[in-house]
Motif scaffolding. Structure first.
Motif, PDB file in Angstrom:
ATOM      1  N   GLU A  91      14.617  32.030 -28.633  1.00  0.00           N
ATOM      2  CA  GLU A  91      15.800  32.409 -29.424  1.00  0.00           C
ATOM      3  C   GLU A  91      17.049  31.689 -28.936  1.00  0.00           C
ATOM      4  O   GLU A  91      18.108  31.819 -29.511  1.00  0.00           O
ATOM      5  N   ARG A  92      16.895  30.905 -27.854  1.00  0.00           N
ATOM      6  CA  ARG A  92      18.025  30.105 -27.338  1.00  0.00           C
ATOM      7  C   ARG A  92      17.622  28.633 -27.309  1.00  0.00           C
ATOM      8  O   ARG A  92      16.603  28.301 -26.719  1.00  0.00           O
ATOM      9  N   ALA A  93      18.429  27.788 -27.966  1.00  0.00           N
ATOM     10  CA  ALA A  93      18.168  26.343 -27.950  1.00  0.00           C
ATOM     11  C   ALA A  93      19.312  25.645 -27.238  1.00  0.00           C
ATOM     12  O   ALA A  93      20.472  26.030 -27.383  1.00  0.00           O
ATOM     13  N   PHE A  94      18.981  24.614 -26.486  1.00  0.00           N
ATOM     14  CA  PHE A  94      19.955  23.938 -25.625  1.00  0.00           C
ATOM     15  C   PHE A  94      20.024  22.468 -26.020  1.00  0.00           C
ATOM     16  O   PHE A  94      19.003  21.790 -26.076  1.00  0.00           O
ATOM     17  N   VAL A  95      21.229  21.977 -26.286  1.00  0.00           N
ATOM     18  CA  VAL A  95      21.425  20.533 -26.380  1.00  0.00           C
ATOM     19  C   VAL A  95      22.025  20.095 -25.048  1.00  0.00           C
ATOM     20  O   VAL A  95      23.130  20.503 -24.700  1.00  0.00           O
ATOM     21  N   PHE A  96      21.283  19.291 -24.307  1.00  0.00           N
ATOM     22  CA  PHE A  96      21.706  18.922 -22.963  1.00  0.00           C
ATOM     23  C   PHE A  96      22.740  17.809 -22.990  1.00  0.00           C
ATOM     24  O   PHE A  96      22.691  16.907 -23.832  1.00  0.00           O
ATOM     25  N   GLN A  97      23.632  17.883 -21.995  1.00  0.00           N
ATOM     26  CA  GLN A  97      24.658  16.860 -21.803  1.00  0.00           C
ATOM     27  C   GLN A  97      24.002  15.481 -21.637  1.00  0.00           C
ATOM     28  O   GLN A  97      24.519  14.478 -22.066  1.00  0.00           O
ATOM     29  N   ASP A  98      22.815  15.449 -21.017  1.00  0.00           N
ATOM     30  CA  ASP A  98      22.166  14.166 -20.751  1.00  0.00           C
ATOM     31  C   ASP A  98      20.907  13.976 -21.614  1.00  0.00           C
ATOM     32  O   ASP A  98      19.935  13.368 -21.190  1.00  0.00           O
ATOM     33  N   PHE A  99      20.917  14.538 -22.813  1.00  0.00           N
ATOM     34  CA  PHE A  99      19.909  14.326 -23.872  1.00  0.00           C
ATOM     35  C   PHE A  99      18.567  15.014 -23.638  1.00  0.00           C
ATOM     36  O   PHE A  99      18.065  15.677 -24.522  1.00  0.00           O
ATOM     37  N   ALA A 100      17.924  14.840 -22.473  1.00  0.00           N
ATOM     38  CA  ALA A 100      16.650  15.505 -22.182  1.00  0.00           C
ATOM     39  C   ALA A 100      15.606  15.345 -23.286  1.00  0.00           C
ATOM     40  O   ALA A 100      14.965  16.302 -23.697  1.00  0.00           O
ATOM     41  N   LEU A 101      15.452  14.122 -23.782  1.00  0.00           N
ATOM     42  CA  LEU A 101      14.380  13.878 -24.747  1.00  0.00           C
ATOM     43  C   LEU A 101      13.099  13.518 -24.006  1.00  0.00           C
ATOM     44  O   LEU A 101      13.135  13.102 -22.857  1.00  0.00           O
ATOM     45  N   MET A 102      11.976  13.661 -24.691  1.00  0.00           N
ATOM     46  CA  MET A 102      10.701  13.221 -24.096  1.00  0.00           C
ATOM     47  C   MET A 102      10.587  11.722 -24.347  1.00  0.00           C
ATOM     48  O   MET A 102      10.498  11.293 -25.516  1.00  0.00           O
ATOM     49  N   PRO A 103      10.594  10.897 -23.279  1.00  0.00           N
ATOM     50  CA  PRO A 103      10.652   9.447 -23.479  1.00  0.00           C
ATOM     51  C   PRO A 103       9.392   8.878 -24.122  1.00  0.00           C
ATOM     52  O   PRO A 103       9.439   7.814 -24.741  1.00  0.00           O
ATOM     53  N   TRP A 104       8.269   9.594 -23.996  1.00  0.00           N
ATOM     54  CA  TRP A 104       6.999   9.075 -24.504  1.00  0.00           C
ATOM     55  C   TRP A 104       6.751   9.461 -25.963  1.00  0.00           C
ATOM     56  O   TRP A 104       5.732   9.087 -26.533  1.00  0.00           O
ATOM     57  N   ALA A 105       7.674  10.213 -26.545  1.00  0.00           N
ATOM     58  CA  ALA A 105       7.448  10.703 -27.913  1.00  0.00           C
ATOM     59  C   ALA A 105       8.470  10.096 -28.869  1.00  0.00           C
ATOM     60  O   ALA A 105       9.600   9.805 -28.488  1.00  0.00           O
ATOM     61  N   THR A 106       8.051   9.903 -30.112  1.00  0.00           N
ATOM     62  CA  THR A 106       8.951   9.337 -31.132  1.00  0.00           C
ATOM     63  C   THR A 106      10.067  10.322 -31.454  1.00  0.00           C
ATOM     64  O   THR A 106      10.003  11.510 -31.102  1.00  0.00           O
ATOM     65  N   VAL A 107      11.061   9.817 -32.189  1.00  0.00           N
ATOM     66  CA  VAL A 107      12.156  10.663 -32.674  1.00  0.00           C
ATOM     67  C   VAL A 107      11.577  11.856 -33.447  1.00  0.00           C
ATOM     68  O   VAL A 107      11.948  13.005 -33.206  1.00  0.00           O
ATOM     69  N   LEU A 108      10.649  11.577 -34.341  1.00  0.00           N
ATOM     70  CA  LEU A 108      10.072  12.646 -35.167  1.00  0.00           C
ATOM     71  C   LEU A 108       9.394  13.708 -34.297  1.00  0.00           C
ATOM     72  O   LEU A 108       9.599  14.909 -34.466  1.00  0.00           O
ATOM     73  N   ARG A 109       8.628  13.257 -33.329  1.00  0.00           N
ATOM     74  CA  ARG A 109       7.905  14.200 -32.469  1.00  0.00           C
ATOM     75  C   ARG A 109       8.895  14.986 -31.594  1.00  0.00           C
ATOM     76  O   ARG A 109       8.731  16.188 -31.393  1.00  0.00           O
ATOM     77  N   ASN A 110       9.922  14.288 -31.090  1.00  0.00           N
ATOM     78  CA  ASN A 110      10.930  14.981 -30.285  1.00  0.00           C
ATOM     79  C   ASN A 110      11.600  16.089 -31.093  1.00  0.00           C
ATOM     80  O   ASN A 110      11.782  17.201 -30.596  1.00  0.00           O
ATOM     81  N   VAL A 111      11.969  15.772 -32.323  1.00  0.00           N
ATOM     82  CA  VAL A 111      12.682  16.764 -33.138  1.00  0.00           C
ATOM     83  C   VAL A 111      11.739  17.907 -33.524  1.00  0.00           C
ATOM     84  O   VAL A 111      12.133  19.070 -33.565  1.00  0.00           O
ATOM     85  N   ALA A 112      10.467  17.567 -33.774  1.00  0.00           N
ATOM     86  CA  ALA A 112       9.501  18.580 -34.242  1.00  0.00           C
ATOM     87  C   ALA A 112       8.878  19.384 -33.105  1.00  0.00           C
ATOM     88  O   ALA A 112       8.195  20.373 -33.356  1.00  0.00           O
TER      89      ALA A 112
END
Ligand SMILES: Nc1ncnc2c1ncn2[C@@H]1O[C@H](COP(=O)(O)OP(=O)(O)OP(=O)(O)O)[C@@H](O)[C@H]1O
Ligand SMILES: [Mg+2]
Length: 268
Positions: A91-112
């Motif tokens: 119920e809590r989502a965080f947008v990190f100051q330093d992005f915290a994306l998964m580097p091995w996953a595409t934009v679509l996979r990261n968002v999904a």
């Protein structure tokens, strides 16, 4: 670090009754000898956007992480939807100051990905992810990897991911800091639209006083070392005016000036 939007268990225990969605009760945080936060008490309501504003190192990210359940407070407690937080939850989502994306996953996979963890079927989560990717201006980049994007684009992936999971509470740590001014203003409008339409609880961090005054229902000014609440300001912006008129409005400019006066004492 785990993104709470991506964590399956709710990480909260029942205890209390109050209608503020998020309550921060007497939170203190020490990192070894460093006293990062002292005696923070705040309440955050549904449909409102509250901004934490203060000099670098005053504990804004620390407070967001404690609310997210990623870092424990040294003392005090966080209550979300009437339950004491003991860890991250969907119920809590965080947008990190330093992005915290998964580097091995595409934009679509990261968002999904947050939707994937919720067990949503592939076609449905792809549809939702594409909608938010388009909303943040990244249509056509679905199959790219984070290292193929600019800093501002990576930040927009983080924003799309947080919006897509449909969490009650959005914790946004300088989400627009790496985005150019034109996109930044567009995102501010998107954010205001989300606050208006989706009745979520937004806790936002920015270093821009103008941005804070423009988007916030409430601004919490923090003083540094230790981080404490120094002032609370409700800008009371008339949202029926156009963005240009708001930015030229004498009342808006007065609040910007008031906050500047409140913060300049901390300029180094
Ligand atoms: N993991 C950690 N270990 C030790 N000290 C930390 C840690 N994280 C933060 N601190 C310290 O706690 C204080 C608050 O840091 P925090 O990152 O919360 O500040 P901030 O207000 O988000 O700053 P900025 O505006 O630069 O992002 C700082 O003095 C920082 O050095
Ligand atoms: Mg920070």
């Amino acid at each position: 670090m785990a993104n709470p939007a991506l964590v399956r268990s709710s990480g909260i225990n029942p205890i209390t009754t109050s209608d503020a969605v998020v309550q921060v009760r007497d939170i203190c945080k020490n990192y070894g000898d460093i006293e990062a936060l002292r005696g923070i008490n705040l309440e955050f309501e549904r449909g409102k956007l509250t901004t934490l504003l203060g000099p670098s190192g005053c504990g804004k990210t620390t407070l967001l992480k404690i609310i997210a359940g990623l870092v424990p407070g040294t003392s005090g407690e966080i209550i979300v939807n009437g339950r004491v937080v003991t860890g991250p939850g969907p119920e809590r989502a965080f947008v990190f100051q330093d992005f915290a994306l998964m580097p091995w996953a595409t934009v679509l996979r990261n968002v999904a990905f947050g939707l994937e963890l919720k067990g949503m079927a592939s076609a449905e989560r792809t549809r939702i992810a594409r909608r938010y990717i388009e909303q943040v201006g990244l249509a056509g980049f679905e199959e790219k990897y984070p290292h193929e994007l600019s800093g501002g684009m990576r930040q927009r992936v983080g924003i799309a991911r947080a919006f897509a999971v449909n969490a009650d509470v959005l914790l946004l740590d300088e989400p627009f800091s790496a985005v150019d001014e034109q996109n930044r203003r567009k995102f501010q409008e998107d954010l205001l639209q989300l606050v208006e339409q989706e009745k979520k609880t937004f806790i936002f961090v920015t270093h821009s006083i103008e941005e804070a005054v423009y988007v916030s229902d409430r601004i919490v000014l923090l003083s540094p070392r230790p981080g404490r609440i120094s002032q609370i300001i409700d800008p009371m912006i008339d949202r029926s005016a156009t963005p240009d008129d708001i930015r030229r409005d004498a009342g808006y400019l007065d609040v910007v000036e008031e906050i500047w006066q409140g913060l300049r004492q901390y300029a180094e």
